[in-house]
Design a protein around this motif. Structure first.
Motif, PDB file in Angstrom:
ATOM      1  N   GLY A 135       0.813  -1.203   0.000  1.00  0.00           N
ATOM      2  CA  GLY A 135       0.000   0.000   0.000  1.00  0.00           C
ATOM      3  C   GLY A 135       0.847   1.252   0.000  1.00  0.00           C
ATOM      4  N   ALA A 136       0.197   2.397  -0.240  1.00  0.00           N
ATOM      5  CA  ALA A 136       0.895   3.685  -0.298  1.00  0.00           C
ATOM      6  C   ALA A 136       0.011   4.755   0.317  1.00  0.00           C
ATOM      7  N   LEU A 137       0.664   5.764   0.927  1.00  0.00           N
ATOM      8  CA  LEU A 137      -0.026   6.867   1.588  1.00  0.00           C
ATOM      9  C   LEU A 137       0.608   8.173   1.147  1.00  0.00           C
ATOM     10  N   VAL A 138      -0.224   9.129   0.698  1.00  0.00           N
ATOM     11  CA  VAL A 138       0.234  10.443   0.235  1.00  0.00           C
ATOM     12  C   VAL A 138      -0.484  11.508   1.062  1.00  0.00           C
ATOM     13  N   VAL A 139       0.269  12.421   1.663  1.00  0.00           N
ATOM     14  CA  VAL A 139      -0.304  13.509   2.452  1.00  0.00           C
ATOM     15  C   VAL A 139       0.137  14.828   1.831  1.00  0.00           C
ATOM     16  N   VAL A 140      -0.839  15.679   1.515  1.00  0.00           N
ATOM     17  CA  VAL A 140      -0.597  16.980   0.893  1.00  0.00           C
ATOM     18  C   VAL A 140      -1.185  18.063   1.795  1.00  0.00           C
ATOM     19  N   PRO A 141      -0.803  19.323   1.611  1.00  0.00           N
ATOM     20  CA  PRO A 141      -1.212  20.356   2.578  1.00  0.00           C
ATOM     21  C   PRO A 141      -2.662  20.798   2.506  1.00  0.00           C
ATOM     22  N   ASP A 142      -3.328  20.724   1.349  1.00  0.00           N
ATOM     23  CA  ASP A 142      -4.681  21.264   1.268  1.00  0.00           C
ATOM     24  C   ASP A 142      -5.508  20.462   0.273  1.00  0.00           C
ATOM     25  N   LEU A 165       4.962   2.637   1.100  1.00  0.00           N
ATOM     26  CA  LEU A 165       5.478   3.960   0.763  1.00  0.00           C
ATOM     27  C   LEU A 165       4.650   5.016   1.460  1.00  0.00           C
ATOM     28  N   VAL A 166       5.326   6.005   2.056  1.00  0.00           N
ATOM     29  CA  VAL A 166       4.674   7.207   2.576  1.00  0.00           C
ATOM     30  C   VAL A 166       5.255   8.406   1.846  1.00  0.00           C
ATOM     31  N   VAL A 167       4.374   9.341   1.473  1.00  0.00           N
ATOM     32  CA  VAL A 167       4.772  10.517   0.692  1.00  0.00           C
ATOM     33  C   VAL A 167       4.213  11.751   1.378  1.00  0.00           C
ATOM     34  N   ILE A 168       5.031  12.775   1.521  1.00  0.00           N
ATOM     35  CA  ILE A 168       4.561  14.081   1.977  1.00  0.00           C
ATOM     36  C   ILE A 168       5.011  15.111   0.956  1.00  0.00           C
ATOM     37  N   TRP A 169       4.073  15.971   0.569  1.00  0.00           N
ATOM     38  CA  TRP A 169       4.366  17.021  -0.397  1.00  0.00           C
ATOM     39  C   TRP A 169       4.360  18.371   0.309  1.00  0.00           C
ATOM     40  N   ASP A 170       5.405  19.174   0.086  1.00  0.00           N
ATOM     41  CA  ASP A 170       5.526  20.525   0.617  1.00  0.00           C
ATOM     42  C   ASP A 170       5.464  20.515   2.143  1.00  0.00           C
TER      43      ASP A 170
END
Length: 714
Positions: free
Chosen positions: A238-245, A308-313
């Motif tokens: 699995g994968a997780l993506v977190v973005v600011p808005d 996978l974990v992803v954080i943008w900005d």
């Protein structure tokens, strides 16, 4: 009709026989009827009759588990991870029939089932099982415990952030069957980065690469995140993506749908509504969906087999939670990557000092494009400093320099032009035109303002100022310290009457604008995406962003500028950015070279010399002076801890909502900063948590607030 039916149809017929049958049924019952919600006299579960429960009490001195008896009727549903209702606060004296009773009803979660309790007294029984749905798995519980320990908070408070409120309608609906893993994706635009294809291959092969990704300007970053997610899903993880808005989440959501199709990922944002969001969250927990994209709260999403974990900005303030214990998405995802041994990707058009530290320490590797490709993708950046403004007649009369007017005029021939201003509205704060010293009231030192663009008065005491002069240089001329979006839009509208002017800011944020000549005036962070990119961009009042009294002023200004510049077309397409700021400033030079990673490395080196975060660990303690002093005396801080302060905390104005870090109206609070060397952050958090828990247990009424890694340290 039979004779029995005929007899029962008569009034009163058969009543003695029915009553006798009811008495016999009650006499033969194995389990006596229990008193509602106390289960007095009820038999307990034959196996594992004890449930260890985390009660929803966010106070630190109750940050522990409590044992409860499991009635036989609740045995099947009272499984680890489910929500329950329990009696709490009865004390040890109210015992009836070997069962503790009394206390108020409170929510909780079953952590585990036990054969016996290590508590020697009588146990209260579970009042009820709210739902048999297990929402708190062991992995999520371990993550929340680690977050609570790191931020000196309670586990119950972290679970409030991690597990969304229950929705019965969403819970009653089954989740769809999971889809098979997709095919391994092609590298696509990841080939623009030297190690990009290798990063995707490692994810597809089941590896756990960790990278800090400085994304190239342009519209491709959502598709590149989708490619990394697709590579992870192809390995069965699995994968997780977190973005600011929500706007960024919508762009990544569309890219994932295009790359994976429907049904393979969930979107977790507040805009979805409680029922839909909880239904999506349940699909993730049940394993129906293996990929998640969302905003801050999604950092706790219970993705199965996380790869996978992803954080943008990560520099965006939205990634820092406003509720205790104030966790940051970046730190939580680092914990998930370490505990789950999964991949980690921190991306953005800028680079924070924390990201640079991950690279410097070797925890993550840099993911960059070569300079030649970067020069083609980034716009041409030109600067206008104080010297040019002083010699420019247009700048003195209309605030915008001639270079900016010319850039707007040329850009409007081929597309929209972005204008970034530091705030909305008109100019509420003023400064000396010659030396830029803020204009202050002679009576209370409050900031002067000109709400009607004519008369001066104080924003604090309201007194009028008739004869102001600068205390530093003696000048009597004022200038707008920050001219807002509405005023700028009006000036540009008069200068270009045939061109539409759009504004985007806090009250009304545009998601996108068409590829047609237009002026788009926006505050930082609210810039809409232009189809095909902006032809040019103006970054106004850069000195105002750099002049903030904050350790992160330069870093934050550069992040805002690169985010806006990344929406502009590249140099090979004629894209141009004009920034009105002193060219010798380090952040401005980093923008001209488009080198946010280099700027972050230099900032990291300077903070290491000064002992500032993130090289050191720091905590803030805020409260009334006497309470704060008493707390520090009993805190038991590590021997190497250094206390900075105290300093006064500004008080909230009456009638206005309190901002983070402000004292209540009319109260005098102070703040201290506590700094420790690297490697001692956990000891500092334990000491502060223990001291605060002891203070609460004694019934102290004066508040003392603790925050680990405060975002604003001045």
């Amino acid at each position: 009709m039979s004779s029995e039916n005929e007899q029962s149809a008569e009034p009163g017929a058969g009543a003695p026989e029915q009553l006798a049958l009811i008495r016999e049924t009650v006499r033969r019952a194995k389990v006596p009827r229990a008193k509602p919600r106390t289960w007095r006299g009820a038999a307990l579960a034959e196996e594992l009759p004890v449930a260890r429960v985390l009660v929803n009490k966010g106070v630190l001195h109750l940050d522990q588990y409590f044992d409860y008896a499991v009635p036989e009727e609740l045995d099947a549903d009272a499984q680890p991870g489910v929500r329950v209702r329990v009696r709490f606060g009865a004390g040890g004296r109210n015992v009836q029939g070997g069962r503790r009773e009394g206390g108020g009803l409170i929510d909780g979660f079953i952590v585990e089932r036990l054969a016996e309790s290590d508590y020697q007294g009588a146990l209260a029984a579970l009042a009820s099982v709210v739902s048999p749905e297990p929402v708190l798995g062991p992995d999520l519980l371990a993550l929340c415990r680690a977050v609570a320990d790191r931020y000196a908070g309670s586990l119950a408070d972290v679970l409030q952030l991690a597990v969304p409120p229950r929705n019965g309608r969403a819970e009653s609906r089954p989740s769809p069957d999971p889809l098979p893993p997709p095919q391994v994706p092609e590298p696509g635009t990841w080939e623009r980065y030297g190690q990009g294809p290798a990063f995707l291959r490692a994810l597809a092969d089941g590896g756990a690469p960790r990278a800090v990704w400085t994304a190239l300007p342009g519209p491709h970053w959502p598709a590149e995140i989708a490619g990394a997610v697709a590579a992870t899903l192809s390995s069965g993880r699995g994968a997780l993506v977190v973005v600011p808005d929500g706007r960024a989440a919508g762009r990544v959501d569309a890219a994932l749908t295009e790359a994976l199709g429907n049904g393979r990922h969930a979107l977790l944002t507040a805009d979805s509504g409680p029922e839909k969001r909880y239904r999506q969250w349940l699909a993730v927990r049940r394993g129906s969906v293996r990929a998640v994209v969302g905003t801050r709260a999604a950092m706790f999403a219970p993705v199965q087999d996380l790869g996978l974990v992803v954080i943008w900005d990560d520099g965006d303030s939205s990634h820092s939670d406003d509720n205790a214990p104030f966790p940051h998405v970046r730190e939580v995802l680092e914990l998930r990557a370490a505990q789950g041994r999964c991949g980690f990707l921190l991306g953005g058009t800028g680079c924070t000092v924390e990201a640079a530290q991950l690279v410097e320490s070797g925890w993550a590797l840099p993911l960059l494009a070569d300079r030649e490709r970067l020069r083609r993708a980034a716009p041409l950046v030109r600067t206008v400093g104080d010297g040019e403004l002083a010699r420019d007649g247009a700048a003195r009369s209309a605030r915008l320099p001639s270079l900016a007017w010319q850039t707007v005029r040329d850009g409007l021939r081929s597309g929209p032009v972005l204008v970034q201003v530091p705030r909305r509205g008109y100019a509420p704060r003023l400064a000396c035109e010659r030396c830029r010293t803020p204009a202050r009231c002679r009576h209370c030192a409050g900031p002067l303002q000109a709400p009607d663009q004519q008369d001066l008065d104080c924003a604090w005491c309201g007194r009028a100022e008739r004869a102001w002069h600068c205390a530093e240089c003696g000048s009597t001329r004022l200038r707008a310290q920050i001219v807002g979006a509405r005023r700028t839009a009006e000036e540009l509208g008069r200068a270009f009457p045939a061109v539409p002017v759009r504004t985007s800011g806090r009250d009304h944020i545009l998601d996108a604008v068409p590829d047609a000549p237009a002026l788009v005036v926006s505050t930082p962070g609210a810039e809409p995406v232009a189809d095909g990119g902006y032809a040019a961009a103006l970054l106004l009042d850069g000195w105002a962003m750099l002049g903030r009294p904050d350790l992160r002023a330069g870093e934050e200004a550069l992040r805002r500028w690169t985010a806006a510049g990344a929406l502009v077309r590249g140099q090979d397409e004629g894209g141009t950015v004009v920034i009105v700021a002193e060219p010798t400033e380090r952040a401005v030079q980093a923008l001209v070279r488009w080198d946010p990673a280099g700027f972050a490395r230099r900032e990291l080196a300077e903070r290491a010399e000064l002992g500032f975060p993130p090289v050191s660990r720091m905590a803030s303690a805020t409260g009334p002076a006497d309470a704060l002093a008493a707390f520090l005396r009993t805190a038991g801080l590590p021997p190497e801890a250094e206390i900075l302060g105290p300093v006064p905390v500004p008080s909230a104005e009456p009638g206005r909502p309190r901002r983070p870090g402000e004292a209540p109206p009319g109260e005098t609070w102070e703040r201290v900063l506590i700094r420790v060397v690297p490697g001692r952050g956990a000891a500092l958090a334990r000491a502060l948590k223990s001291a605060l828990a002891a203070r609460m247990a004694k019934g102290a009424t004066d508040p003392v607030r603790i925050r680990i890694d405060p975002p604003d340290i001045g």
